[in-house]
Scaffold this motif. Structure first.
Motif, PDB file in Angstrom:
ATOM      1  N   ARG A  74       0.835  -1.214   0.000  1.00 33.33           N
ATOM      2  CA  ARG A  74       0.000   0.000   0.000  1.00 33.33           C
ATOM      3  C   ARG A  74       0.868   1.263   0.000  1.00 33.33           C
ATOM      4  NH1 ARG A  74      -3.759  -2.016   3.998  1.00 33.33           N
ATOM      5  NH2 ARG A  74      -5.272  -3.135   2.741  1.00 33.33           N
ATOM      6  N   LEU A  75       2.034   1.150   0.646  1.00 28.57           N
ATOM      7  CA  LEU A  75       2.912   2.335   0.732  1.00 28.57           C
ATOM      8  C   LEU A  75       3.709   2.573  -0.547  1.00 28.57           C
ATOM      9  CD1 LEU A  75       4.605   1.854   4.239  1.00 28.57           C
ATOM     10  CD2 LEU A  75       2.790   3.447   3.643  1.00 28.57           C
ATOM     11  N   ILE A  76       3.783   1.514  -1.390  1.00 32.86           N
ATOM     12  CA  ILE A  76       4.725   1.548  -2.506  1.00 32.86           C
ATOM     13  C   ILE A  76       4.021   1.659  -3.853  1.00 32.86           C
ATOM     14  CG2 ILE A  76       6.254  -0.004  -3.819  1.00 32.86           C
ATOM     15  CD1 ILE A  76       7.524  -0.895  -1.335  1.00 32.86           C
ATOM     16  N   GLY A  77       4.636   2.432  -4.747  1.00 28.53           N
ATOM     17  CA  GLY A  77       4.252   2.382  -6.155  1.00 28.53           C
ATOM     18  C   GLY A  77       5.411   1.732  -6.887  1.00 28.53           C
ATOM     19  N   TYR A  78       5.152   0.667  -7.611  1.00 29.78           N
ATOM     20  CA  TYR A  78       6.239  -0.113  -8.212  1.00 29.78           C
ATOM     21  C   TYR A  78       6.103  -0.110  -9.720  1.00 29.78           C
ATOM     22  CZ  TYR A  78       8.945  -4.423  -9.242  1.00 29.78           C
ATOM     23  OH  TYR A  78       9.825  -5.348  -9.742  1.00 29.78           O
ATOM     24  N   MET A  79       7.182   0.258 -10.387  1.00 26.31           N
ATOM     25  CA  MET A  79       7.206   0.128 -11.835  1.00 26.31           C
ATOM     26  C   MET A  79       8.256  -0.916 -12.182  1.00 26.31           C
ATOM     27  SD  MET A  79       7.761   3.084 -14.598  1.00 26.31           S
ATOM     28  CE  MET A  79       8.924   2.771 -15.853  1.00 26.31           C
ATOM     29  N   PRO A  80       7.820  -2.151 -12.514  1.00 25.99           N
ATOM     30  CA  PRO A  80       8.799  -3.175 -12.844  1.00 25.99           C
ATOM     31  C   PRO A  80       9.516  -2.846 -14.159  1.00 25.99           C
ATOM     32  CG  PRO A  80       6.554  -4.072 -12.910  1.00 25.99           C
ATOM     33  CD  PRO A  80       6.446  -2.607 -12.626  1.00 25.99           C
ATOM     34  N   GLU A  81      10.588  -3.606 -14.443  1.00 26.16           N
ATOM     35  CA  GLU A  81      11.417  -3.289 -15.605  1.00 26.16           C
ATOM     36  C   GLU A  81      10.569  -3.289 -16.877  1.00 26.16           C
ATOM     37  OE1 GLU A  81      14.950  -5.600 -15.779  1.00 26.16           O
ATOM     38  OE2 GLU A  81      15.717  -4.517 -17.520  1.00 26.16           O
ATOM     39  N   SER A  82       9.751  -4.340 -17.051  1.00 25.19           N
ATOM     40  CA  SER A  82       8.806  -4.269 -18.168  1.00 25.19           C
ATOM     41  C   SER A  82       7.410  -4.295 -17.547  1.00 25.19           C
ATOM     42  CB  SER A  82       9.001  -5.427 -19.139  1.00 25.19           C
ATOM     43  OG  SER A  82       9.355  -6.574 -18.419  1.00 25.19           O
ATOM     44  N   SER A  83       6.768  -3.123 -17.597  1.00 25.88           N
ATOM     45  CA  SER A  83       5.455  -3.005 -16.960  1.00 25.88           C
ATOM     46  C   SER A  83       4.469  -3.966 -17.605  1.00 25.88           C
ATOM     47  CB  SER A  83       4.926  -1.577 -17.125  1.00 25.88           C
ATOM     48  OG  SER A  83       5.724  -0.712 -16.387  1.00 25.88           O
ATOM     49  N   PRO A  84       3.732  -4.740 -16.799  1.00 24.25           N
ATOM     50  CA  PRO A  84       2.761  -5.653 -17.390  1.00 24.25           C
ATOM     51  C   PRO A  84       1.500  -4.909 -17.822  1.00 24.25           C
ATOM     52  CG  PRO A  84       2.737  -5.846 -15.019  1.00 24.25           C
ATOM     53  CD  PRO A  84       3.732  -4.781 -15.355  1.00 24.25           C
ATOM     54  N   LEU A  85       1.641  -4.114 -18.892  1.00 21.79           N
ATOM     55  CA  LEU A  85       0.487  -3.348 -19.358  1.00 21.79           C
ATOM     56  C   LEU A  85      -0.391  -4.264 -20.213  1.00 21.79           C
ATOM     57  CD1 LEU A  85       2.423  -0.170 -20.531  1.00 21.79           C
ATOM     58  CD2 LEU A  85       1.262  -0.490 -18.369  1.00 21.79           C
ATOM     59  N   ALA A 144       2.381   6.192 -14.294  1.00 25.68           N
ATOM     60  CA  ALA A 144       1.058   6.643 -13.820  1.00 25.68           C
ATOM     61  C   ALA A 144       0.423   5.576 -12.931  1.00 25.68           C
ATOM     62  CB  ALA A 144       0.160   6.970 -15.010  1.00 25.68           C
ATOM     63  N   GLN A 145       0.526   4.288 -13.340  1.00 22.70           N
ATOM     64  CA  GLN A 145      -0.067   3.236 -12.499  1.00 22.70           C
ATOM     65  C   GLN A 145       0.684   3.116 -11.169  1.00 22.70           C
ATOM     66  OE1 GLN A 145       1.195   0.047 -11.522  1.00 22.70           O
ATOM     67  NE2 GLN A 145       3.158   0.402 -12.556  1.00 22.70           N
ATOM     68  N   ALA A 146       1.982   3.462 -11.196  1.00 23.93           N
ATOM     69  CA  ALA A 146       2.760   3.366  -9.944  1.00 23.93           C
ATOM     70  C   ALA A 146       2.370   4.462  -8.949  1.00 23.93           C
ATOM     71  CB  ALA A 146       4.256   3.433 -10.250  1.00 23.93           C
ATOM     72  N   ILE A 147       1.861   5.599  -9.458  1.00 23.48           N
ATOM     73  CA  ILE A 147       1.586   6.710  -8.523  1.00 23.48           C
ATOM     74  C   ILE A 147       0.092   6.929  -8.283  1.00 23.48           C
ATOM     75  CG2 ILE A 147       3.717   7.938  -9.099  1.00 23.48           C
ATOM     76  CD1 ILE A 147       2.061   9.844 -10.826  1.00 23.48           C
ATOM     77  N   VAL A 148      -0.754   6.077  -8.905  1.00 27.85           N
ATOM     78  CA  VAL A 148      -2.188   6.371  -8.884  1.00 27.85           C
ATOM     79  C   VAL A 148      -2.763   6.375  -7.462  1.00 27.85           C
ATOM     80  CG1 VAL A 148      -3.065   4.000  -9.259  1.00 27.85           C
ATOM     81  CG2 VAL A 148      -4.329   5.951 -10.169  1.00 27.85           C
TER      82      VAL A 148
END
Ligand code: ATP
Length: 334
Positions: A74-85, A144-148
Protein backbone atom coordinates in the motif's frame (compact mmCIF):
# COMPACT_ATOMS: atom_id res chain seq x y z
CA UNK A 1 11.75 4.84 5.02
CA UNK A 2 13.31 1.71 3.49
CA UNK A 3 15.68 -0.42 5.56
CA UNK A 4 17.44 -3.40 3.96
CA UNK A 5 19.46 -5.45 6.45
CA UNK A 6 21.92 -8.23 5.59
CA UNK A 7 19.79 -9.36 2.65
CA UNK A 8 20.59 -12.59 0.84
CA UNK A 9 18.80 -14.22 -2.08
CA UNK A 10 19.65 -17.40 -3.90
CA UNK A 11 18.14 -18.80 -7.09
CA UNK A 12 19.22 -22.43 -6.95
CA UNK A 13 23.01 -22.28 -7.09
CA UNK A 14 23.13 -18.58 -8.01
CA UNK A 15 23.78 -16.43 -4.95
CA UNK A 16 22.25 -13.28 -6.47
CA UNK A 17 22.28 -11.00 -3.39
CA UNK A 18 25.01 -11.43 -0.77
CA UNK A 19 24.47 -9.71 2.56
CA UNK A 20 23.34 -6.30 1.28
CA UNK A 21 22.38 -3.58 3.79
CA UNK A 22 21.35 0.00 3.09
CA UNK A 23 18.72 2.58 4.03
CA UNK A 24 16.71 5.11 2.05
CA UNK A 25 15.54 8.12 4.03
CA UNK A 26 12.24 9.94 3.49
CA UNK A 27 12.39 12.33 0.53
CA UNK A 28 15.60 10.93 -0.96
CA UNK A 29 16.11 9.79 -4.56
CA UNK A 30 18.47 6.83 -4.39
CA UNK A 31 19.92 5.09 -7.42
CA UNK A 32 20.64 1.39 -7.27
CA UNK A 33 23.48 1.02 -9.72
CA UNK A 34 25.13 -2.13 -11.04
CA UNK A 35 26.15 -4.10 -14.10
CA UNK A 36 23.74 -6.56 -15.76
CA UNK A 37 23.04 -9.37 -13.32
CA UNK A 38 24.35 -7.42 -10.28
CA UNK A 39 21.16 -8.12 -8.33
CA UNK A 40 19.28 -4.82 -8.69
CA UNK A 41 15.93 -6.23 -9.82
CA UNK A 42 16.11 -8.93 -7.17
CA UNK A 43 16.57 -6.33 -4.41
CA UNK A 44 13.70 -4.26 -5.82
CA UNK A 45 11.36 -7.23 -6.08
CA UNK A 46 12.09 -8.07 -2.45
CA UNK A 47 11.49 -4.46 -1.30
CA UNK A 48 8.13 -4.48 -3.07
CA UNK A 49 7.11 -7.84 -1.61
CA UNK A 50 7.02 -9.62 -5.00
CA UNK A 51 9.82 -11.94 -3.96
CA UNK A 52 10.65 -13.30 -0.51
CA UNK A 53 14.07 -12.59 0.97
CA UNK A 54 16.27 -15.64 1.49
CA UNK A 55 17.90 -14.29 4.66
CA UNK A 56 17.91 -10.84 6.25
CA UNK A 57 15.11 -8.35 6.59
CA UNK A 58 13.49 -5.50 4.68
CA UNK A 59 11.14 -2.91 6.17
CA UNK A 60 9.31 -0.10 4.42
CA UNK A 61 7.85 2.68 6.59
CA UNK A 62 8.56 0.42 9.58
CA UNK A 63 6.51 -2.48 8.13
CA UNK A 64 8.14 -5.83 7.48
CA UNK A 65 7.86 -7.11 3.89
CA UNK A 66 7.21 -10.67 5.04
CA UNK A 67 4.84 -10.21 7.97
CA UNK A 68 2.99 -7.20 6.47
CA UNK A 69 3.34 -7.56 2.72
CA UNK A 70 -0.02 -5.96 1.94
CA UNK A 71 0.74 -3.00 4.23
CA UNK A 72 4.09 -2.51 2.47
CA UNK A 73 2.50 -2.73 -0.97
CA UNK A 74 0.00 0.00 0.00
CA UNK A 75 2.91 2.33 0.73
CA UNK A 76 4.73 1.55 -2.51
CA UNK A 77 4.25 2.38 -6.15
CA UNK A 78 6.24 -0.11 -8.21
CA UNK A 79 7.21 0.13 -11.84
CA UNK A 80 8.80 -3.18 -12.84
CA UNK A 81 11.42 -3.29 -15.61
CA UNK A 82 8.81 -4.27 -18.17
CA UNK A 83 5.45 -3.00 -16.96
CA UNK A 84 2.76 -5.65 -17.39
CA UNK A 85 0.49 -3.35 -19.36
CA UNK A 86 -2.58 -4.75 -21.09
CA UNK A 87 -2.17 -3.63 -24.72
CA UNK A 88 -5.82 -3.93 -25.69
CA UNK A 89 -7.03 -1.70 -22.84
CA UNK A 90 -7.50 2.05 -23.13
CA UNK A 91 -5.10 4.06 -20.94
CA UNK A 92 -8.03 5.31 -18.86
CA UNK A 93 -9.52 1.83 -18.39
CA UNK A 94 -6.17 0.42 -17.33
CA UNK A 95 -5.48 3.19 -14.82
CA UNK A 96 -8.97 2.89 -13.31
CA UNK A 97 -8.39 -0.86 -12.95
CA UNK A 98 -5.04 -0.23 -11.23
CA UNK A 99 -6.63 2.36 -8.90
CA UNK A 100 -9.21 -0.26 -7.92
CA UNK A 101 -6.50 -2.91 -7.38
CA UNK A 102 -4.47 -0.48 -5.26
CA UNK A 103 -7.43 0.08 -2.95
CA UNK A 104 -8.42 3.62 -3.98
CA UNK A 105 -12.08 4.03 -2.85
CA UNK A 106 -14.57 3.95 -5.75
CA UNK A 107 -15.67 7.58 -5.41
CA UNK A 108 -12.05 8.78 -5.53
CA UNK A 109 -10.78 6.67 -8.42
CA UNK A 110 -11.58 9.14 -11.21
CA UNK A 111 -9.78 11.99 -9.43
CA UNK A 112 -6.85 9.71 -8.60
CA UNK A 113 -6.50 8.69 -12.27
CA UNK A 114 -6.74 12.30 -13.45
CA UNK A 115 -4.04 13.38 -10.96
CA UNK A 116 -1.73 10.57 -12.15
CA UNK A 117 -2.45 11.39 -15.78
CA UNK A 118 -1.68 15.09 -15.24
CA UNK A 119 1.54 14.28 -13.39
CA UNK A 120 2.74 12.07 -16.25
CA UNK A 121 1.52 14.23 -19.16
CA UNK A 122 -0.89 11.63 -20.52
CA UNK A 123 -4.00 13.86 -20.85
CA UNK A 124 -4.17 13.53 -24.63
CA UNK A 125 -3.78 9.74 -24.56
CA UNK A 126 -6.52 8.71 -22.14
CA UNK A 127 -8.79 7.18 -24.77
CA UNK A 128 -6.05 5.47 -26.80
CA UNK A 129 -5.43 1.71 -26.63
CA UNK A 130 -2.10 1.09 -24.85
CA UNK A 131 -0.88 -0.94 -27.89
CA UNK A 132 -0.87 2.24 -30.02
CA UNK A 133 1.44 4.18 -27.65
CA UNK A 134 5.15 4.69 -28.25
CA UNK A 135 7.56 3.07 -25.78
CA UNK A 136 8.10 6.41 -24.00
CA UNK A 137 4.39 6.91 -23.50
CA UNK A 138 3.99 3.32 -22.32
CA UNK A 139 6.68 4.08 -19.70
CA UNK A 140 4.56 7.06 -18.67
CA UNK A 141 1.56 4.76 -18.27
CA UNK A 142 3.82 2.49 -16.15
CA UNK A 143 4.70 5.49 -13.99
CA UNK A 144 1.06 6.64 -13.82
CA UNK A 145 -0.07 3.24 -12.50
CA UNK A 146 2.76 3.37 -9.94
CA UNK A 147 1.59 6.71 -8.52
CA UNK A 148 -2.19 6.37 -8.88
CA UNK A 149 -2.68 5.58 -5.17
CA UNK A 150 -0.30 8.42 -4.13
CA UNK A 151 2.30 6.14 -2.56
CA UNK A 152 4.92 7.36 -0.09
CA UNK A 153 7.59 5.31 -1.84
CA UNK A 154 8.28 4.84 -5.55
CA UNK A 155 10.32 1.84 -6.71
CA UNK A 156 11.30 2.17 -10.36
CA UNK A 157 13.19 -0.65 -12.09
CA UNK A 158 15.21 0.71 -15.04
CA UNK A 159 12.66 3.48 -15.71
CA UNK A 160 14.35 4.77 -18.87
CA UNK A 161 15.40 1.47 -20.40
CA UNK A 162 14.81 1.34 -24.15
CA UNK A 163 13.84 4.99 -24.51
CA UNK A 164 15.23 7.46 -27.03
CA UNK A 165 17.33 10.41 -25.76
CA UNK A 166 14.42 12.87 -25.80
CA UNK A 167 12.16 10.48 -23.91
CA UNK A 168 14.96 9.79 -21.41
CA UNK A 169 15.26 13.50 -20.59
CA UNK A 170 11.47 13.78 -20.21
CA UNK A 171 11.13 10.71 -17.97
CA UNK A 172 14.04 11.85 -15.76
CA UNK A 173 12.43 15.27 -15.32
CA UNK A 174 9.18 13.52 -14.49
CA UNK A 175 10.87 11.34 -11.84
CA UNK A 176 12.38 14.44 -10.23
CA UNK A 177 8.93 16.04 -10.11
CA UNK A 178 7.39 12.90 -8.61
CA UNK A 179 10.15 12.85 -5.99
CA UNK A 180 8.83 16.12 -4.59
CA UNK A 181 6.08 14.08 -2.89
CA UNK A 182 7.64 10.60 -2.58
CA UNK A 183 10.78 8.77 -1.59
CA UNK A 184 12.26 7.20 -4.74
CA UNK A 185 14.54 4.24 -5.32
CA UNK A 186 15.36 3.53 -8.95
CA UNK A 187 17.65 1.00 -10.54
CA UNK A 188 19.83 1.54 -13.54
CA UNK A 189 23.06 0.44 -15.16
CA UNK A 190 23.39 3.83 -16.83
CA UNK A 191 25.88 5.92 -14.87
CA UNK A 192 24.68 9.25 -16.23
CA UNK A 193 21.17 8.45 -15.01
CA UNK A 194 22.40 8.42 -11.44
CA UNK A 195 24.21 11.72 -11.93
CA UNK A 196 21.16 13.28 -13.59
CA UNK A 197 18.51 12.18 -11.11
CA UNK A 198 19.80 10.85 -7.78
CA UNK A 199 21.04 12.26 -4.46
CA UNK A 200 22.76 9.05 -3.45
CA UNK A 201 24.06 5.91 -5.15
CA UNK A 202 23.96 2.37 -3.81
CA UNK A 203 26.30 0.32 -5.99
CA UNK A 204 25.96 -3.44 -6.32
CA UNK A 205 28.64 -5.61 -7.90
CA UNK A 206 28.03 -9.35 -8.20
CA UNK A 207 25.32 -9.16 -5.51
CA UNK A 208 27.67 -7.40 -3.06
CA UNK A 209 27.27 -3.82 -1.81
CA UNK A 210 30.31 -2.05 -3.25
CA UNK A 211 29.42 1.54 -2.24
CA UNK A 212 26.67 3.53 -0.57
CA UNK A 213 27.41 7.19 -0.75
CA UNK A 214 26.07 10.65 -1.53
CA UNK A 215 26.97 11.51 -5.11
CA UNK A 216 28.97 14.53 -3.98
CA UNK A 217 31.09 12.30 -1.69
CA UNK A 218 31.43 9.54 -4.28
CA UNK A 219 32.70 11.96 -6.90
CA UNK A 220 34.88 13.96 -4.49
CA UNK A 221 38.42 13.69 -5.71
CA UNK A 222 40.99 12.24 -3.32
CA UNK A 223 43.99 13.43 -5.31
CA UNK A 224 45.60 16.66 -6.40
CA UNK A 225 48.10 17.59 -9.09
CA UNK A 226 50.95 19.88 -8.18
CA UNK A 227 53.17 21.54 -10.75
CA UNK A 228 56.76 22.01 -9.47
CA UNK A 229 59.87 23.41 -11.12
CA UNK A 230 61.63 20.59 -12.98
CA UNK A 231 64.44 19.16 -10.89
CA UNK A 232 62.91 19.99 -7.49
CA UNK A 233 64.47 17.58 -5.04
CA UNK A 234 62.92 15.64 -2.16
CA UNK A 235 59.39 15.78 -3.61
CA UNK A 236 58.43 12.20 -2.93
CA UNK A 237 59.48 11.90 0.75
CA UNK A 238 58.20 15.38 1.62
CA UNK A 239 54.71 14.91 0.14
CA UNK A 240 54.47 11.27 1.25
CA UNK A 241 54.92 12.43 4.85
CA UNK A 242 51.61 14.38 4.74
CA UNK A 243 49.18 12.41 6.94
CA UNK A 244 46.87 10.19 4.87
CA UNK A 245 48.89 10.38 1.63
CA UNK A 246 49.23 6.93 0.09
CA UNK A 247 50.96 7.74 -3.22
CA UNK A 248 53.14 10.47 -4.77
CA UNK A 249 53.64 9.86 -8.48
CA UNK A 250 55.60 11.79 -11.12
CA UNK A 251 53.10 12.54 -13.90
CA UNK A 252 55.25 14.13 -16.63
CA UNK A 253 56.00 17.61 -17.93
CA UNK A 254 53.45 20.37 -17.29
CA UNK A 255 52.32 21.32 -20.80
CA UNK A 256 50.96 24.67 -19.56
CA UNK A 257 54.13 25.76 -17.73
CA UNK A 258 57.50 25.55 -19.39
CA UNK A 259 60.19 24.17 -17.05
CA UNK A 260 57.68 22.65 -14.62
CA UNK A 261 56.63 19.05 -14.07
CA UNK A 262 53.47 17.52 -12.59
CA UNK A 263 53.17 15.28 -9.55
CA UNK A 264 50.01 13.45 -8.48
CA UNK A 265 49.42 13.19 -4.74
CA UNK A 266 46.74 10.75 -3.64
CA UNK A 267 45.14 10.15 -0.24
CA UNK A 268 43.74 6.88 0.99
CA UNK A 269 39.92 7.09 0.94
CA UNK A 270 39.77 6.44 4.70
CA UNK A 271 42.04 9.33 5.70
CA UNK A 272 40.80 12.63 7.13
CA UNK A 273 42.50 14.46 4.22
CA UNK A 274 40.70 12.21 1.76
CA UNK A 275 38.96 15.03 -0.07
CA UNK A 276 41.00 17.24 -2.35
CA UNK A 277 40.44 20.44 -0.39
CA UNK A 278 42.42 19.69 2.81
CA UNK A 279 44.95 17.77 0.71
CA UNK A 280 45.58 20.82 -1.51
CA UNK A 281 46.10 22.99 1.58
CA UNK A 282 48.53 20.45 3.05
CA UNK A 283 50.49 20.22 -0.24
CA UNK A 284 50.71 24.03 -0.51
CA UNK A 285 51.94 24.26 3.10
CA UNK A 286 54.56 21.51 2.57
CA UNK A 287 55.78 23.16 -0.65
CA UNK A 288 56.05 26.56 1.06
CA UNK A 289 58.00 25.07 3.95
CA UNK A 290 60.38 23.30 1.56
CA UNK A 291 60.83 26.53 -0.43
CA UNK A 292 59.74 24.96 -3.74
CA UNK A 293 58.64 26.92 -6.77
CA UNK A 294 55.00 25.93 -7.41
CA UNK A 295 53.10 26.81 -10.62
CA UNK A 296 49.75 25.31 -9.61
CA UNK A 297 47.92 22.91 -7.29
CA UNK A 298 44.65 21.52 -8.70
CA UNK A 299 42.15 18.90 -7.55
CA UNK A 300 41.82 16.00 -9.98
CA UNK A 301 38.28 15.47 -11.19
CA UNK A 302 36.48 12.13 -10.93
CA UNK A 303 33.43 10.92 -12.74
CA UNK A 304 31.07 8.13 -11.83
CA UNK A 305 32.37 5.94 -14.64
CA UNK A 306 35.87 6.04 -13.13
CA UNK A 307 34.51 5.39 -9.62
CA UNK A 308 32.51 2.42 -10.93
CA UNK A 309 35.50 1.04 -12.86
CA UNK A 310 37.71 1.33 -9.74
CA UNK A 311 35.08 -0.44 -7.62
CA UNK A 312 34.79 -3.19 -10.25
CA UNK A 313 38.54 -3.76 -10.37
CA UNK A 314 38.79 -3.78 -6.54
CA UNK A 315 36.00 -6.33 -6.45
CA UNK A 316 37.61 -8.53 -9.11
CA UNK A 317 41.00 -8.35 -7.34
CA UNK A 318 39.44 -9.29 -3.98
CA UNK A 319 37.48 -12.14 -5.56
CA UNK A 320 40.57 -13.60 -7.29
CA UNK A 321 42.56 -13.31 -4.04
CA UNK A 322 39.78 -15.15 -2.18
CA UNK A 323 39.60 -17.83 -4.91
CA UNK A 324 43.39 -18.35 -4.84
CA UNK A 325 43.34 -18.60 -1.04
CA UNK A 326 40.51 -21.15 -1.24
CA UNK A 327 42.41 -23.15 -3.89
CA UNK A 328 45.56 -23.13 -1.73
CA UNK A 329 43.73 -24.24 1.43
CA UNK A 330 41.85 -26.88 -0.61
CA UNK A 331 45.20 -28.15 -1.89
CA UNK A 332 46.70 -28.28 1.61
CA UNK A 333 43.80 -30.18 3.10
CA UNK A 334 43.92 -32.81 0.40
P1 ATP B 1 19.85 -6.46 -15.20
O1 ATP B 1 20.49 -5.09 -15.15
O2 ATP B 1 20.43 -7.29 -16.32
O3 ATP B 1 18.36 -6.43 -15.17
P2 ATP B 1 20.03 -7.03 -12.35
O4 ATP B 1 21.14 -6.28 -11.68
O5 ATP B 1 18.66 -6.51 -12.18
O6 ATP B 1 20.38 -7.26 -13.88
P3 ATP B 1 18.98 -9.55 -11.35
O7 ATP B 1 17.92 -9.62 -12.40
O8 ATP B 1 18.56 -9.24 -9.96
O9 ATP B 1 20.13 -8.54 -11.78
O10 ATP B 1 19.77 -10.92 -11.36
C1 ATP B 1 20.82 -11.23 -10.45
C2 ATP B 1 21.30 -12.66 -10.73
O11 ATP B 1 20.26 -13.58 -10.42
C3 ATP B 1 21.67 -12.90 -12.19
O12 ATP B 1 22.76 -13.81 -12.17
C4 ATP B 1 20.44 -13.56 -12.76
O13 ATP B 1 20.78 -14.43 -13.83
C5 ATP B 1 19.92 -14.36 -11.56
N1 ATP B 1 18.45 -14.49 -11.59
C6 ATP B 1 17.54 -13.49 -11.56
N2 ATP B 1 16.28 -13.97 -11.57
C7 ATP B 1 16.40 -15.31 -11.62
C8 ATP B 1 15.46 -16.40 -11.63
N3 ATP B 1 14.16 -16.18 -11.59
N4 ATP B 1 15.96 -17.66 -11.68
C9 ATP B 1 17.30 -17.89 -11.69
N5 ATP B 1 18.23 -16.93 -11.67
C10 ATP B 1 17.80 -15.65 -11.63
Amino acid sequence: MIRVTDLHKRYGRTHAVKGVSFEVNRGEIVGLLGHNGAGKSTVMKIITGYLEPGEGSVTVGGLDVISDRIGVQRLIGYMPESSPLYPEMLVQEYLLMMAELRGVPGDQQETAVLDAVRATGLEAWLLRPISTLSKGYRQRVGLAQAIVHKPDVLVLDEPTSGLDPVQIVEIRALIRRLAENSTVILSTHILSEIEAVCDRAVILIDGVLAADSKLTDLLASNSVRVSLRTGTTGVEPTLASIPGVEAVLPTGADAGNNGYELWTVRCSPASSESSAEPLSAAVIAAAAQAGWSVASVTAETQNLEQVFRDLMSDHIARRSAAESAAAVSGGVSR
